[in-house]
Design a protein around this motif. Structure first.
Motif, PDB file in Angstrom:
ATOM      1  N   GLN A   1      -8.355   2.475  -4.268  1.00 32.57           N
ATOM      2  CA  GLN A   1      -6.839   2.693  -3.656  1.00 32.57           C
ATOM      3  C   GLN A   1      -5.776   2.390  -4.442  1.00 32.57           C
ATOM      4  N   THR A   2      -4.872   3.228  -4.245  1.00 33.10           N
ATOM      5  CA  THR A   2      -3.617   3.196  -5.022  1.00 33.10           C
ATOM      6  C   THR A   2      -2.763   2.217  -4.241  1.00 33.10           C
ATOM      7  N   VAL A   3      -1.915   1.208  -4.859  1.00 33.80           N
ATOM      8  CA  VAL A   3      -1.153   0.306  -4.454  1.00 33.80           C
ATOM      9  C   VAL A   3       0.143   0.116  -5.377  1.00 33.80           C
TER      10      VAL A   3
ATOM     11  N   CYS B   1      -7.028  -9.802  -5.971  1.00 28.63           N
ATOM     12  CA  CYS B   1      -7.248  -8.438  -6.340  1.00 28.63           C
ATOM     13  C   CYS B   1      -6.869  -8.074  -7.796  1.00 28.63           C
TER      14      CYS B   1
ATOM     15  N   THR C   1       0.684  -1.265   0.047  1.00 31.83           N
ATOM     16  CA  THR C   1      -0.029  -0.007  -0.093  1.00 31.83           C
ATOM     17  C   THR C   1       0.843   1.275  -0.153  1.00 31.83           C
ATOM     18  N   GLU C   2       1.938   0.989  -0.023  1.00 30.12           N
ATOM     19  CA  GLU C   2       3.202   2.199   0.036  1.00 30.12           C
ATOM     20  C   GLU C   2       4.262   1.824  -1.024  1.00 30.12           C
TER      21      GLU C   2
ATOM     22  N   THR D   1      -4.264   0.697  -9.574  1.00 26.61           N
ATOM     23  CA  THR D   1      -5.509   1.212  -8.940  1.00 26.61           C
ATOM     24  C   THR D   1      -6.246   0.080  -8.677  1.00 26.61           C
ATOM     25  N   VAL D   2      -6.528  -0.195  -7.407  1.00 27.01           N
ATOM     26  CA  VAL D   2      -7.386  -1.497  -7.100  1.00 27.01           C
ATOM     27  C   VAL D   2      -8.930  -1.182  -7.894  1.00 27.01           C
TER      28      VAL D   2
ATOM     29  N   LEU E   1      -8.534  -4.294   1.045  1.00 28.78           N
ATOM     30  CA  LEU E   1      -8.293  -3.522   0.428  1.00 28.78           C
ATOM     31  C   LEU E   1      -9.658  -2.713  -0.444  1.00 28.78           C
ATOM     32  N   GLN E   2      -9.437  -1.638  -0.850  1.00 23.74           N
ATOM     33  CA  GLN E   2     -10.792  -0.983  -1.124  1.00 23.74           C
ATOM     34  C   GLN E   2     -10.794  -0.295  -2.741  1.00 23.74           C
TER      35      GLN E   2
END
Length: 367
Positions: free
Chosen positions: A346-348, A320, A293-294, A307-308, A342-343
């Protein structure tokens, strides 16, 4: 020390009219091995099994079982046990009579017949239903009885033609476990025809992957999955993410690839002879990708920001879908490693190693 070869196919070919269904098939199967013929419908796997069984004759080549040439030898002279997907039990006979049928044809004495039938019913864990009829059994029980009937004659070779395909998912898994236990316990040489890659990986010592009558690869389950000989094998076995691009340069055992989405990644050269400027298909399996996530800025790995789009919880793991440029990349995350859900949106950040990238040449550009 020489190996004991139970089955040998030498340059076997079979045609139906002008259609070549099996094209120069060569294979040796050792005593006690379980070998799967795996491929899509129409690839020639069942036709090959039928030639081994004696239901069809090859047009060319030699078929050898236990050192004896079997071309033209009828099925009942080949010392085989065979299990079909349709069970093929006699409805008017009890389970005992069904299992004993092959021994009756061989005129085995009654006392020995009873002992052998009881023994195989114990092996398939169904000794208590010998006086029932097939209509009184579940699908899984009927298939176990079909296996017992094939084993009771103590055949040289056991042939299984998609025996689990008519069962529901849970029964299929249970019977798959049972078949593996039986094969290892008895040690009978087994050929298993299936289009189900998971069954082939689970049950086999070696897998023969077929496509349009040709052998694409013969190898252990590990080799087939981790060292596919062709793009077809890689895409047929397991799930994989596909991207397209071009080879930019080769150096230090690696190839630098530029994808059609505009980002670079590295792949191992391995034993592939792929020249710069070659158009390629690039694959990476979902379980080989790490999701963060970072941005960790890890060196020496392939990295991509995405992007998720969608997450699917599947118990032991979560799948995912991540949008990376114009590609949707599937990532498989072990549930124990996932600290928080995860949503969507969300950026991953994704990472995967160069050695986990599979590269195959392709002709021209994709549409």
């Amino acid at each position: 020390m020489s190996k004991n070869i139970d089955v040998e196919l030498k340059n076997i070919q079979k045609k139906f009219g002008s259609n070549v269904v099996v094209d120069h098939f060569n294979l040796q199967i050792e005593q006690g091995e379980c070998v799967s013929f795996l491929g899509p419908s129409g690839c020639g796997k069942t036709t090959t099994l039928n030639m081994i069984a004696g239901f069809l004759d090859p047009d060319e080549g030699e078929l050898i079982i236990k050192g004896k040439r079997m071309n033209g030898v009828p099925s009942n002279k080949r010392d085989l046990g065979m299990v079909f997907q349709t069970y093929s039990l006699f409805p008017h006979m009890t389970i005992f009579e069904n299992v004993a049928y092959g021994l009756k044809l061989r005129k085995v004495p009654k006392a020995e017949t009873a002992a052998r039938v009881n023994k195989v019913l114990e092996l398939v864990k169904l000794p208590h239903i010998s006086d029932r009829y097939p209509r009184q059994l579940s699908g899984g029980q009927r298939q176990r009885i079909a296996i017992a009937r094939a084993l009771v004659t103590e055949p040289t070779l056991l042939l299984l033609d998609e025996p689990l395909s008519n069962l529901d998912a849970k029964l299929r898994e249970e019977l798959r476990d049972e078949m593996k236990r039986l094969q290892q316990e008895i040690g009978v040489t087994t050929i298993f025809v299936t289009h189900d890659q998971e069954e082939a990986l689970y049950l086999s010592n070696r897998i023969v992957v077929l496509d349009h009558g040709k052998v694409e690869q013969i190898g252990t389950p590990w080799d087939i999955y981790n060292r596919p000989a062709s793009e077809f094998v890689h895409t047929f076995i397991g799930k994989s993410n596909r991207m397209t691009g071009v080879v930019e340069q080769l150096y230090d055992g690696r190839m630098l690839l530029r994808t059609d989405a505009g980002f670079n990644l590295f792949g191992d050269i391995r034993d592939k002879q792929i020249a710069p400027r070659t158009n390629v298909s690039v694959y990476v399996r979902p379980e080989k990708i790490t999701l963060h996530t970072e941005d960790r800025g890890t060196q020496d790995v392939n990295r991509a920001k995405g992007t998720v789009k969608l997450t699917s919880f599947l118990g032991a793991h979560t799948e995912c879908e991540v949008e990376v440029g114009r590609y949707t990349v599937t990532v498989r995350i072990q549930s124990a490693a996932q600290l928080e859900p995860l949503q969507a949106g969300q950026t991953v950040y994704l990472e995967w190693k160069a050695e986990d990238v599979f590269v195959f040449p392709r002709e021209g550009q994709d549409e």
